[in-house]
Design a protein around this motif. Structure first.
Motif, short mmCIF file in Angstrom:
data_model
loop_
_atom_site.label_atom_id
_atom_site.label_comp_id
_atom_site.label_asym_id
_atom_site.label_seq_id
_atom_site.Cartn_x
_atom_site.Cartn_y
_atom_site.Cartn_z
N ASN A 98 -18.04 15.21 -49.55
CA ASN A 98 -18.83 14.44 -49.01
C ASN A 98 -19.46 12.57 -50.08
N ILE A 174 -19.10 14.55 -40.40
CA ILE A 174 -18.21 15.24 -40.68
C ILE A 174 -19.00 16.39 -41.81
N LYS A 178 -18.15 19.87 -41.73
CA LYS A 178 -17.83 21.16 -42.81
C LYS A 178 -18.86 21.92 -43.00
N ASP A 192 -12.21 15.18 -39.89
CA ASP A 192 -12.34 14.28 -40.65
C ASP A 192 -11.91 12.89 -40.45
N ASN A 193 -12.39 12.05 -40.54
CA ASN A 193 -12.13 11.08 -39.96
C ASN A 193 -10.28 10.40 -39.63
N SER A 298 -4.21 12.04 -46.04
CA SER A 298 -5.53 11.91 -45.90
C SER A 298 -4.85 11.78 -47.76
#
Length: 306
Positions: A98, A174, A178, A192-193, A298
């Protein structure tokens, strides 16, 4: 629906790639052990092997400012003082996965530090009711247990509100997910996004809350575009803005619950092979799946190989 053998090959292959690219600096496994130790003994133990890991633990692939690097170095040295606090048990995992969010914290608050953040975050785990709720989901398995919606919503809201108030007063879905996952890795999936947007884009599932004002915005812009009063650059800007809104996702407890139901529905027939794979890899299916999605949607492979 993917067949069992294809699922195994995909997840195992992604796991090998993930370990090759991220394994050396990934704090997930050590934090999982620390979390389990905390729940069993009320504190976690930093072994000699852990100390060696901490010496080498850096945000290797991210170019972070010296202030963040220095604060992380100080934070690692102080971990021994906080082995009785569960927030510090999962701290390195949250920091490493993060970090872009934490960069904003450092930019907006000149006095921000990792230590103070996790001291504050730990207070929510000192609340008896919240800790009891967390303990209820800790050992659940998505494919062996019911989805306890009210309990998940309650935990999510309490944890999210604490993160929001501890940070920069913005939503932190997020980070919330997590933390819930690192505590209940066989029950709470990671999300996540980038992954959510990709799943939406490929129409694999639909578990998002859409922005209610989107249709109104679209109609308003459509009327203005049809009026022929806008210049070409403005038309392009408006269209790009609308397309971005169409791709947007909103992650919250509702999206998380829909995702859990989707996973359970899509992969329940593979339950036996999933449990077998979890034993072999010593990772939850939900972690393996997140790694596979991460590799596919990602990760910037080129940046990892530099």
């Amino acid at each position: 629906m993917i067949d069992e053998q294809s699922l195994i090959r995909w997840l195992k292959g992604a796991n090998e790639i993930f370990e090759a690219l991220e394994g050396r600096g990934d704090a997930y496994n050590i934090c999982r052990r620390w979390v389990e130790e905390w729940f069993s003994h009320g504190k976690f133990c930093i072994t000699n092997e852990d100390t060696n890991f901490l010496k080498e633990f850096e945000l290797l692939i991210f170019k972070v400012k010296s202030r963040i690097k220095n604060d992380l170095d100080q934070f690692k040295e102080k971990l021994e003082d906080h082995t009785g606090d569960i927030a510090f048990a999962f701290s390195l995992y949250l920091i490493s996965w993060n970090i872009r969010r934490f960069e904003i914290y450092f930019e907006r608050c000149t006095t921000f530090s990792f230590e103070n953040f996790f001291i504050s975050l730990n207070k929510v785990f000192e609340e008896k009711k919240f800790l009891e709720d967390i303990k209820q989901i800790k050992n659940l398995h998505l494919f062996k247990s019911d989805i306890q919606e009210d309990l998940i919503k309650s935990i999510y809201k309490k944890l999210h509100d604490k993160l929001k108030n501890t940070g920069i007063k913005q939503n932190e879905p997020i980070a919330t997910i997590k933390i819930m996952h690192i505590i209940a890795p066989y029950y709470i999936p990671l999300l996540d996004n980038p992954i959510a947007k990709a799943l939406k884009r490929e129409k694999l599932c639909d578990f998002f809350n859409y922005y209610s004002h989107l249709s109104q915005d679209f109609q308003k812009n459509l009327e203005e575009l049809n009026s022929k009063k806008l210049k070409l650059n403005e038309i392009r800007r408006r269209i790009k803005k609308l397309l971005n809104k169409l791709e947007n996702v909103q992650l919250d407890e509702t999206a998380l619950l829909k995702y859990m139901k989707w996973l359970k529905d899509k992969f329940n027939e593979c339950k036996s092979i999933i449990c077998q794979m979890e034993k072999e890899t010593k990772k939850s299916f939900l972690k393996l799946l997140d790694q596979a999605f991460y590799i596919r949607y990602s990760i910037d492979i080129g940046r990892r190989l530099k």
